[in-house]
Design an enzyme around this catalytic site. Structure first.
Site, PDB file in Angstrom:
ATOM      1  N   CYS A 131     -72.875 -72.450 -45.818  1.00 54.54           N
ATOM      2  CA  CYS A 131     -73.382 -73.248 -46.945  1.00 54.54           C
ATOM      3  C   CYS A 131     -72.343 -74.216 -47.511  1.00 54.54           C
ATOM      4  O   CYS A 131     -72.663 -75.337 -47.895  1.00 54.54           O
ATOM      5  CB  CYS A 131     -73.896 -72.324 -48.041  1.00 54.54           C
ATOM      6  SG  CYS A 131     -74.852 -70.939 -47.417  1.00 54.54           S
TER       7      CYS A 131
ATOM      8  N   ASP B 204     -74.620 -65.512 -50.555  1.00 58.47           N
ATOM      9  CA  ASP B 204     -75.696 -64.569 -50.857  1.00 58.47           C
ATOM     10  C   ASP B 204     -76.246 -63.868 -49.630  1.00 58.47           C
ATOM     11  O   ASP B 204     -76.513 -62.676 -49.647  1.00 58.47           O
ATOM     12  CB  ASP B 204     -76.840 -65.305 -51.566  1.00 58.47           C
ATOM     13  CG  ASP B 204     -76.601 -65.361 -53.057  1.00 58.47           C
ATOM     14  OD1 ASP B 204     -75.440 -65.570 -53.451  1.00 58.47           O
ATOM     15  OD2 ASP B 204     -77.558 -65.187 -53.823  1.00 58.47           O
TER      16      ASP B 204
ATOM     17  N   CYS C 186     -75.319 -73.563 -51.991  1.00 58.24           N
ATOM     18  CA  CYS C 186     -75.496 -72.099 -52.022  1.00 58.24           C
ATOM     19  C   CYS C 186     -75.897 -71.703 -53.450  1.00 58.24           C
ATOM     20  O   CYS C 186     -75.657 -72.429 -54.407  1.00 58.24           O
ATOM     21  CB  CYS C 186     -74.275 -71.317 -51.585  1.00 58.24           C
ATOM     22  SG  CYS C 186     -74.721 -69.657 -50.966  1.00 58.24           S
ATOM     23  N   ASP C 187     -76.456 -70.507 -53.509  1.00 51.89           N
ATOM     24  CA  ASP C 187     -77.242 -70.147 -54.690  1.00 51.89           C
ATOM     25  C   ASP C 187     -76.480 -70.163 -56.013  1.00 51.89           C
ATOM     26  O   ASP C 187     -77.024 -70.563 -57.036  1.00 51.89           O
ATOM     27  CB  ASP C 187     -77.830 -68.752 -54.500  1.00 51.89           C
ATOM     28  CG  ASP C 187     -78.709 -68.678 -53.272  1.00 51.89           C
ATOM     29  OD1 ASP C 187     -78.593 -69.560 -52.412  1.00 51.89           O
ATOM     30  OD2 ASP C 187     -79.501 -67.740 -53.168  1.00 51.89           O
ATOM     31  N   LYS C 188     -75.242 -69.704 -56.034  1.00 48.15           N
ATOM     32  CA  LYS C 188     -74.544 -69.592 -57.319  1.00 48.15           C
ATOM     33  C   LYS C 188     -73.560 -70.715 -57.563  1.00 48.15           C
ATOM     34  O   LYS C 188     -73.213 -70.998 -58.710  1.00 48.15           O
ATOM     35  CB  LYS C 188     -73.825 -68.242 -57.421  1.00 48.15           C
ATOM     36  CG  LYS C 188     -74.731 -67.060 -57.182  1.00 48.15           C
ATOM     37  CD  LYS C 188     -75.941 -67.082 -58.087  1.00 48.15           C
ATOM     38  CE  LYS C 188     -76.944 -66.006 -57.734  1.00 48.15           C
ATOM     39  NZ  LYS C 188     -77.511 -66.059 -56.382  1.00 48.15           N
TER      40      LYS C 188
ATOM     41  N   CYS D 161     -79.507 -72.395 -46.748  1.00 50.97           N
ATOM     42  CA  CYS D 161     -80.760 -71.874 -46.207  1.00 50.97           C
ATOM     43  C   CYS D 161     -81.843 -72.952 -46.284  1.00 50.97           C
ATOM     44  O   CYS D 161     -81.968 -73.640 -47.300  1.00 50.97           O
ATOM     45  CB  CYS D 161     -81.178 -70.631 -46.975  1.00 50.97           C
ATOM     46  SG  CYS D 161     -79.976 -69.306 -46.821  1.00 50.97           S
TER      47      CYS D 161
ATOM     48  N   GLU E 215     -79.990 -59.140 -55.368  1.00 53.52           N
ATOM     49  CA  GLU E 215     -81.300 -59.575 -54.867  1.00 53.52           C
ATOM     50  C   GLU E 215     -81.874 -58.532 -53.917  1.00 53.52           C
ATOM     51  O   GLU E 215     -81.137 -57.888 -53.181  1.00 53.52           O
ATOM     52  CB  GLU E 215     -81.170 -60.916 -54.149  1.00 53.52           C
ATOM     53  CG  GLU E 215     -80.873 -62.035 -55.113  1.00 53.52           C
ATOM     54  CD  GLU E 215     -80.733 -63.378 -54.428  1.00 53.52           C
ATOM     55  OE1 GLU E 215     -80.760 -63.430 -53.186  1.00 53.52           O
ATOM     56  OE2 GLU E 215     -80.593 -64.374 -55.150  1.00 53.52           O
TER      57      GLU E 215
ATOM     58  N   SER F 174     -84.472 -62.766 -53.805  1.00 57.60           N
ATOM     59  CA  SER F 174     -84.001 -63.953 -53.115  1.00 57.60           C
ATOM     60  C   SER F 174     -85.072 -65.021 -53.236  1.00 57.60           C
ATOM     61  O   SER F 174     -86.261 -64.724 -53.384  1.00 57.60           O
ATOM     62  CB  SER F 174     -83.813 -63.605 -51.648  1.00 57.60           C
ATOM     63  OG  SER F 174     -83.907 -64.756 -50.868  1.00 57.60           O
TER      64      SER F 174
HETATM   65 FE1  FES Z   1     -76.099 -69.950 -49.083  1.00 55.71          FE
HETATM   66 FE2  FES Z   1     -78.718 -69.196 -48.631  1.00 55.71          FE
HETATM   67  S1  FES Z   1     -76.896 -68.032 -48.492  1.00 55.71           S
HETATM   68  S2  FES Z   1     -77.929 -71.050 -49.403  1.00 55.71           S
END
Ligand code: FES
Length: 563
Positions: free
Chosen positions: A55, A87, A128-130, A200, A451, A476
């Site tokens: 990511c 994640d 990425c998510d965070k 993702c 998650e 997620s």
């Molecule tokens: Fe990084 Fe899904 S794990 S965007």
């Protein structure tokens, strides 16, 4: 040194100009800045970078391009790093407890480096998510000229003639557990699901937050959807650097852009795109840092008037790369704006209003099936619904874009923690018609709301079609099915979810926004008297610190000082 002629006063001048600041300047010279560079505004490029996952693997290269653009725009850029917790790699393990925690660490680390070195503006590069909400939180907290640049999503993979994403790997494991797939099937999809660098590929949390950054006005129009591999990502990197130089000159700060109205716009885009429930946690947190009060009721109010129109995974058919080909987030926003569902007068990082920015943005003229018209939606209301009731007095969240179930009553099957639930499903303990309750996984209890993709994928993949799930943890962005998360207050602080017992009836009613525990009040009072908070999972280190400071999910799980 050059004399700066811009409108806004510069923090860097106090630190780096004048004879008494010679020691500070000496260090800028050491890293290659000239008299001319030091005379210009000094801007930061924060880079979420890590080789431990795709990511943010490539973000250092993007940061160099941002710096080129900034120099072209007439400001002097210096980059610094921030951390990444991946994640997908943490999922289903102790590592996942660090994910939401890392959001705060990222915001804190950007604040510390930015203020300590007296920068005048900030481009935040993250994927990425965070890393994305953490970067936006820092921007709101600092209230300086700021632009967000997304690292870009991965291209989708292809398996058995269809597009696949990382979600398919998780679900294949569920199928394997349920005896419906072989180890070879898992291996085959694992090798193809995420074929390039980037986040993702579906409308999971990373792409949701990138879309939201555009909707908030904090990212350049069209910059969310090009993949990490697209040359247009390089274009947006340079443009973001140039745009920051303009913002510094004009003195436009993050809180001029991130207003209550722009947060409403962000919620509207979230609802229209069927984005991740994690946004219901992150947007209030970004708002909190920006001095804006945003509650779960705002999500419900906007969600009721904005239809779900974008067919994106996990609820729909397409991925971010498909959306990019047909016009990206501006395609969605133009449709919403034309229908009167966005406030077009808010300011954006282009220095223009949202309406002006969207008018200037040219869409490719292609026939497309990714985004429907507002008057022909996939669902008449937004993709996320807020639930309240005796099981969640302060609120809970369900993604209706990813399930067709609108009402469910079932017997509770209770697990203290995700691990116990996963083992229970593997052992065949869960039966159709039940509601799996997973607790002590909230902001304090987890800590960090891990998650539950491993559990939800196991439920979906093993063919349990009539099972719902309720947790004080999170899902997620790739989760689908009747899954309710963010139950507040959480079990660790004695919320009603702590009182549920195996066999209790649980009612989930999306149309009436209800999540109820069908147990007499007197009985619940009796159970509450017997309840004791369990020992915290951690007594020292980051997770213990976080657990002692964090607010409930209904308040964005922000950490705030205790005096
Ligand atoms: Fe990084 Fe899904 S794990 S965007």
């Amino acid at each position: 040194m050059e004399k700066y002629e811009g409108k806004a006063p510069l923090r860097s001048q106090l630190r780096y100009h004048g004879v008494l600041n010679a020691p500070h300047r000496a260090f800028l010279r050491s890293v290659g800045l000239t008299d001319s560079d030091i005379g210009k505004p000094l801007v930061a490029v924060s880079v979420a970078w890590s080789e431990a996952g795709p990511c943010n693997f490539h973000t250092l290269g993007l940061a160099q391009l941002v710096k080129e653009g900034a120099r072209t725009g007439g400001v002097s850029p210096l980059a610094f790093p921030t951390i990444v917790v991946n994640d997908n790699i943490g999922m289903g393990s102790e590592g996942m407890r660090y994910s939401l925690v890392s959001r705060e660490v990222i915001a804190d680390s950007i604040e510390a480096q930015f203020n300590a070195h007296a920068f005048d503006g900030l481009v935040g590069v993250a994927g990425c998510d965070k890393t994305e909400p953490g970067t936006l939180m820092a921007m709101g907290r600092l209230n300086v000229p700021s632009i967000y640049l997304y690292a870009g999503s991965a291209e989708p993979g292809f398996y058995m003639g269809r597009e696949v994403t990382i979600e398919d790997v998780h679900e294949m494991i569920g199928a394997y557990i349920g005896g419906k797939a072989t180890e070879q099937d898992v291996y085959d999809v694992e090798r193809t699901a995420h074929p390039t660098l980037g986040t993702c590929a579906g409308m999971f949390t990373a792409n949701t937050m990138a879309s939201i950054a555009e909707a908030l006005g904090m990212a350049l129009p069209g910059s969310a959807s090009p993949t990490a591999t697209s040359s247009r990502r390089a274009f947006f990197a340079r443009e973001s650097g140039m745009a920051l130089a303009r913002l510094v000159e004009l003195g436009i700060k993050s809180r001029d852009v991130m207003t209550f109205e722009s947060f409403e716009n962000a919620i509207a885009v979230l609802m229209a795109m069927g984005g991740s429930t994690n946004a219901v946690l992150h947007l209030p947190a970004v708002a909190y840092e920006s001095g804006v009060k945003l509650t779960l009721d705002d999500f419900e109010r906007v969600g009721r008037r904005v239809p779900y129109i974008a067919s994106l995974k996990p609820g729909g058919e397409y991925v971010m790369a498909d959306l990019d080909r047909v016009g990206g987030v501006p395609l969605v926003m133009k449709k919403l704006l034309e229908a009167g569902l966005l406030d077009g007068e808010v300011l954006t990082v282009t220095g223009k209003t949202l309406k002006q920015s969207l008018e200037e943005y040219r869409l490719p003229n292609v026939a497309q099936k990714v985004v429907r018209d507002v008057n022909n939606p996939i669902k008449p209301r937004g993709g996320i619904v807020i639930l309240k009731g005796s099981l969640a007095p302060e609120g809970a969240v369900i993604k209706v874009a990813a399930t067709s179930v609108v009402k469910f009553t079932g017997k509770a099957k209770v697990y203290d923690g995700e691990d116990a639930a996963f083992k229970g499903i593997q052992a065949g303990e869960v039966k159709d018609g039940e509601v799996v309750v997973i607790r002590y996984e909230g902001p304090k209890g987890g800590p960090g709301m891990p998650e539950m993709l491993r559990v939800t994928s196991a439920i979906v993949g093993s063919g349990l079609e009539k099972v719902a799930m309720v947790t004080d943890g999170r899902f997620s962005g790739a989760t689908r099915g009747p899954m309710v998360g963010h139950v507040s207050p959480e079990a660790m602080v004695g919320g009603p979810i702590a009182l549920v017992r195996d066999g209790d009836q649980v009612l989930l009613d999306v149309e009436n926004n209800r999540l109820d525990l069908m147990v007499q009040e007197e009985e619940l009072k009796r159970r509450a008297k017997d309840w004791k908070a369990p020992e915290p999972r951690y007594r020292s280190g980051l997770l213990a610190k976080y657990s002692s400071l964090v607010a409930q999910a209904s308040q964005g799980a922000v950490t705030s000082p205790r005096w």
